[in-house]
Design an enzyme around this catalytic site. Structure first.
Site, PDB file in Angstrom:
ATOM      1  N   GLU A   1      37.721  43.002  29.673  1.00  0.00           N
ATOM      2  CA  GLU A   1      36.690  43.836  30.297  1.00  0.00           C
ATOM      3  C   GLU A   1      35.302  43.438  29.794  1.00  0.00           C
ATOM      4  OE1 GLU A   1      37.600  48.038  30.241  1.00  0.00           O
ATOM      5  OE2 GLU A   1      39.382  47.744  31.503  1.00  0.00           O
TER       6      GLU A   1
ATOM      7  N   GLU B   1      45.833  45.533  33.811  1.00  0.00           N
ATOM      8  CA  GLU B   1      45.732  46.972  33.546  1.00  0.00           C
ATOM      9  C   GLU B   1      45.787  47.694  34.882  1.00  0.00           C
ATOM     10  OE1 GLU B   1      42.816  48.546  30.826  1.00  0.00           O
ATOM     11  OE2 GLU B   1      42.839  46.716  29.589  1.00  0.00           O
TER      12      GLU B   1
END
Length: 514
Positions: A194, A318
């Protein structure tokens, strides 16, 4: 008229003739090509809440079967569903994790504050050796997320060397001094996590440049080639994918990630309850779950422009439902219950991934134990399996099987003036010639008959299992661990090559045709 369009129109005519509680599914078994990678069924375990500590890794005095401090009943449950890989140590935690703090004598390992998740103190007793021991017990391939956010190129390079190098070097000597002679040869390696957010708040241009630098020094050692995974987009940030595909040479990355969570309300400030919701809230949650189809299709289309041979995998490492934490728990621990609704999300999402197996070759549910859409919940010495766990059990036959193309004409599930497809499905054929079909009925009110035709492959016998319950809010608890659990399914009738399946409301069904 094209064959696919003809099948779709034929299906729609069938629906118009026989009412809105019918679906038509045509499966082409003539020439399967694409393999559904087993790594689509991967899991994710972060240093977050009670996933690692009090999940996998327990107090040495706890009266449960253990190897060292690894909890073996959890291991046995995950082995039963053949989890193929496990991602660690994060998540956001990965970009503040310094691997050398988690090796060597445990009593001498420095403590750290987990600034992302609850502000708790980590004692680093679960580190590299413990994680890789867990993966060996699980018979799962490790997927390590390297620290680009607060780490250095040298730190990541040395970690790869510590894990994968043989011969004589400072890192191999250190590994041997810590009790491991042979390299682990870890294949999957994330270069940051991320990076658009908690991993550094980078622009895609900056990240792509940093990836090239970090990946250069994350070496391939003999017998241990790395499958490097770039930190990809947040949900529908298509520009991030565009920039990465344009600026990172394809030979440098095995995969590009995508993160997307189903948030029931669509509001990150108030996500909604895991256990108390009505049909309107349920319907909106399923709408947001089905958005995964659009995300995968659009990101794949961008990747196709730069990589028409599909060498780079789309890695959805994810995904899952994210609700408000259970009342009375630490909000930073992200502990939520797991309902039949969550199982329907899991089945639907896995069907989407299967049907995009030409590009989606890895995915990781968030998270495995006690966090978000967990497979397993623990409470002291007790353990329970969630409805989501059983979906992975129903779908496991798809792993490494060949995808069978389908045409599905499904009725709509209507609520408050909006409509979603009531049924989704995927199909595969395994190495023994058995055909596996997974069907999900999202409709909260109606059973649906699925008229299924298998073309190009005769079958004689059918067996099945079903996961369903009376309410979409139903959960397994420590007082009633088996409320939502698969049972044998025989709600089908075969007539030649056509199989009529009576799919109950709110159900997930797996069928095997031989």
């Amino acid at each position: 008229m094209k064959k696919g369009l003809f099948l779709f129109l034929s299906g729609m005519l069938f629906l118009m003739s026989f009412g809105q509680q019918q679906a038509v599914l045509t499966i082409d078994a003539a020439a399967p090509k694409t393999t559904i990678s087993r790594h689509i069924y991967g899991q994710f375990s972060e240093h977050l809440g009670h996933c690692i500590y009090d999940g996998y890794w327990v107090d040495e005095k706890m009266n449960v079967p253990k190897k060292d401090r690894i909890r073996l009943d959890v291991v046995a449950a995950l082995k039963k569903i053949h989890i193929p890989n496990l991602r660690w140590p994060g998540g956001c935690f990965a970009d503040e994790y310094h691997w050398r703090d988690g090796i060597g004598e445990r009593s001498r390992r420095p403590k750290m504050i987990n600034t992302h998740w609850g502000g708790v103190t980590e004692d680093n007793s679960f580190g590299t050796h413990e994680f890789l021991e867990l993966c060996e017990l699980l018979d799962a391939e490790p997927y390590i997320a390297g620290n680009m956010g607060s780490g250095t190129v040298e730190e990541m390079s040395r970690w790869v060397e510590y894990l994968n190098a043989d011969g004589d070097s400072p890192m191999t000597r250190l590994r041997k001094a810590n009790g491991r002679d042979q390299p682990w040869k870890v294949p999957f390696w994330g270069v940051g996590n991320e990076s658009w957010g908690c991993g550094g708040n980078m622009t895609p241009e900056y990240y792509a440049s940093e990836f090239r630098r970090y990946a250069t020094f994350a070496r391939n050692y003999p017998g241990a080639p790395l499958k490097k995974i770039a930190s990809g987009a947040n949900a529908d940030d298509y520009n991030w994918t565009e920039v990465c595909m344009k600026n990172i040479p394809q030979h440098m990355m095995w995969g590009l990630s995508l993160h997307y969570y189903t948030v029931p309300t669509g509001n990150w400030g108030r996500k909604g309850s895991a256990t108390s919701f009505n049909e309107t809230e349920y319907f909106k949650t399923m709408q947001r779950c089905l958005h995964m189809e659009e995300l995968v299709a659009k990101h794949s289309a961008i990747m196709d422009r730069y990589d028409p041979e599909k060498k780079v995998a789309l890695v959805v490492d994810e995904w899952g439902i994210w609700t408000d934490p259970e009342p009375g728990t630490n909000p930073g621990f992200l502990y939520q219950q797991n309902s039949l609704r969550d199982a329907l999300i899991a089945g639907t999402t896995l069907n989407i991934f299967n049907n995009h197996a030409d590009r989606v070759r890895m995915a990781n549910l968030a998270q495995t134990v006690n966090v978000l859409q967990a497979l397993i919940l623990t409470k002291g010495t007790e353990m329970l399996l969630t409805p989501t766990y059983y979906v992975f059990d129903l779908f496991k036959e798809h792993m490494d099987a060949k995808l069978l193309p389908i045409q599905l004409a499904a009725p709509g599930y209507n609520k408050d003036g909006a409509t979603i497809p009531a049924v989704n499905a995927s199909a595969s054929v395994d190495s023994n010639g058995r055909v596996h079909i997974t069907l999900v009925n999202l409709d909260a009110d109606n059973a649906i008959t699925v008229q299924t035709t298998l073309k190009g492959k005769p079958f004689k016998t059918v067996s099945g299992r079903i996961l369903t319950s009376g309410k979409f809010t139903d959960i397994n608890t420590f007082e009633n661990k088996n409320l939502v659990k698969p049972v044998a399914f025989n709600g089908f009738k075969q007539t030649g090559a056509v199989l009529s399946v009576q799919l109950p409301r709110l159900s997930i069904v797996s069928l095997t045709l031989e």
